[in-house]
Design an enzyme around this catalytic site. Structure first.
Site, mmCIF file in Angstrom:
data_model
loop_
_atom_site.group_PDB
_atom_site.id
_atom_site.type_symbol
_atom_site.label_atom_id
_atom_site.label_comp_id
_atom_site.label_asym_id
_atom_site.label_seq_id
_atom_site.Cartn_x
_atom_site.Cartn_y
_atom_site.Cartn_z
ATOM 1 N N GLY A 1 0.837 -1.208 0.000
ATOM 2 C CA GLY A 1 0.000 0.000 0.000
ATOM 3 C C GLY A 1 0.864 1.247 0.000
ATOM 4 O O GLY A 1 2.057 1.175 -0.238
ATOM 5 N N ASN A 2 0.260 2.401 0.263
ATOM 6 C CA ASN A 2 1.043 3.646 0.316
ATOM 7 C C ASN A 2 0.487 4.582 1.382
ATOM 8 O O ASN A 2 -0.497 4.269 2.042
ATOM 9 C CB ASN A 2 1.079 4.307 -1.063
ATOM 10 N N ARG A 3 1.165 5.715 1.547
ATOM 11 C CA ARG A 3 0.854 6.613 2.669
ATOM 12 C C ARG A 3 -0.288 7.590 2.399
ATOM 13 O O ARG A 3 -0.480 8.521 3.167
ATOM 14 C CB ARG A 3 2.080 7.460 3.005
#
Ligand code: CTP
Length: 406
Positions: free
Chosen positions: A205-207
């Site tokens: 995933g990412n921030r």
């Protein structure tokens, strides 16, 4: 302007008297509605004297005028200051067990809440969820200040200076550049991050917090558009707004399907989602187990679909997809090339009409409340730099989208 000033039961109630003064000095008619607990701190006589208006605080006063509905209906603005943790919780759940609760349920005008409480209360997960819910509904919850609290303690949660509250409120009420400009238009906005499954429990995933995408959806709705928000993983609750339909997605594949489906026949598409560029080439149906020999698996990645470019390509091939497509570019610069230069080549590569270029780095943009961006255009129009809160940046992007659609 007729303002309802709701005062809830915190020591900062005494500072609300100064806020009231600022509002009356600017020529506004202010009706103060204290809660019973607030009257422990500042009495009715003070509010009546300073406002020059009768002060009601009970749902069963002035019943013949149906006061509990009338106050909210007649108001042009409702400010709750100070807003205690309890009052935020009540407003978030829609409780109407006092006069201010009834007013909040009947008012369809801008609502500003200025919280004041101890740091632990402000940082409590319940309060955070309530604030996110309220913001998602379009309530303007002002960030508390950092400083001296009631006792000897200091921290975040201090009531902001009355001057700050009043200037933020006035800025909010000033006509926004995009007001009404998207009336009758239909816009699709993607927000948040995608998650690419590795196995049933793990993902890549990412921030992305989703804050910018949600701010865009709210700004587009304020500008009069009918909005579809395609939401990936976000730190904040999706907005609950009558003109915003929310579609949840997880992976890049889901996002591509949702965008192609929902953007058909629409006027604009804004791709604010942080899309994974790679996904595990083979997601397993079973959880990957640790091995006795201490070895770790090697994860092979493959590229995901480029949602933005695919949408532009399909449109250019004749599909009824939006005439104006806005992309985002999260860029870091290096010794030879600035983030903006990288942005310009991305604009060409993606083929969209508008690109919002953000400089990113650890602690910059992702998850933050502020943004510093440059809006660039494929038709050679001048760059538009925009700096400030994500709400302000959203407002400007919507303004530019409306301009391009006009
Ligand atoms: N985007 C997309 N599909 C992808 C990757 C990105 O639709 N697989 C969209 C994003 O929503 C954004 C724009 O493309 O609007 C640019 O995203 P960014 O991450 O900056 O660019 P990338 O295409 O990933 O290019 P690179 O990582 O090489 O900079």
């Amino acid at each position: 302007m007729r303002i309802v000033l709701g005062v809830t039961g915190g020591i900062a109630a005494y500072k609300a008297a100064l806020l009231l003064r600022l509002m009356t000095e600017d020529g506004h008619e202010v009706h103060v509605v204290p809660t019973n607990s607030a009257l422990n701190f500042v009495g009715k006589a003070t509010w009546e004297a300073l406002s020059g208006q009768p002060v009601y605080n009970d749902t069963f006063e002035a019943v013949e005028e149906v006061n509990h509905v009338l106050q909210g209906r007649q108001a042009d603005l409702v400010i709750i200051a100070p807003a205690t943790a309890n009052s935020l919780a009540k407003a978030a759940t829609g409780l109407a067990d006092d006069l201010i609760g009834n007013i909040l349920l009947t008012a369809t005008v801008p609502v500003v809440m200025a919280p004041a409480m101890h740091t632990e209360m402000w940082e409590n997960a319940a309060t955070k969820a309530n604030v996110a819910t309220l913001r998602g509904r379009g309530v303007h919850v002002i960030e508390p200040a950092v400083g001296r609290l009631t006792g000897v303690d200091t921290g975040k949660g201090r009531f902001p200076e009355p001057d700050d509250i009043w200037s933020q409120t006035k800025a909010l009420l000033t006509e926004t550049p995009s007001q009404g400009k998207l009336e009758g238009k239909r816009v699709v906005i993607s927000a948040g991050g995608t998650r690419e499954a590795l196995d049933p429990v793990r993902y890549l995933g990412n921030r992305s917090s989703g804050k910018q995408g949600v701010a865009l959806a709210l700004a587009a709705a304020r500008a009069g558009a009918d909005v579809t928000l395609i939401a990936g993983a976000m730190d904040i609750a999706p907005p609950q707004h009558q003109n915003i339909a929310v579609v949840s997605i997880e992976s890049t594949r889901d996002l591509l399907d949702a965008v192609l489906h929902h953007a058909e026949g629409k006027d604009g598409l804004i791709m604010a989602a942080a899309v994974a560029d790679f996904r595990p080439a083979a997601a397993t149906d079973e959880k990957i187990k640790k091995q006795d020999d201490n070895s770790a698996p090697t994860i092979v990645l493959e590229q995901t679909e480029d949602v933005l470019r695919t949408t532009v390509e399909q449109r250019d091939a004749g599909q009824p997809l939006p005439p104006v497509i806005v992309g985002f570019a999260a860029e870091t610069g290096d010794a030879e090339t600035t983030p903006l230069e990288y942005g310009r080549s991305k604009l060409q590569r993606k083929g969209c009409e508008i690109l919002v270029v953000n400089e990113v780095g650890i602690g910059k943009v992702f998850g933050q409340d502020d943004n510093d961006a440059t809006i660039i255009f494929a038709d050679g129009s001048d760059d538009v730099p925009v700096q400030g809160s994500k709400d302000l940046v959203a407002e400007e992007i919507i303004n530019q989208l409306a301009g391009a659609l006009a």
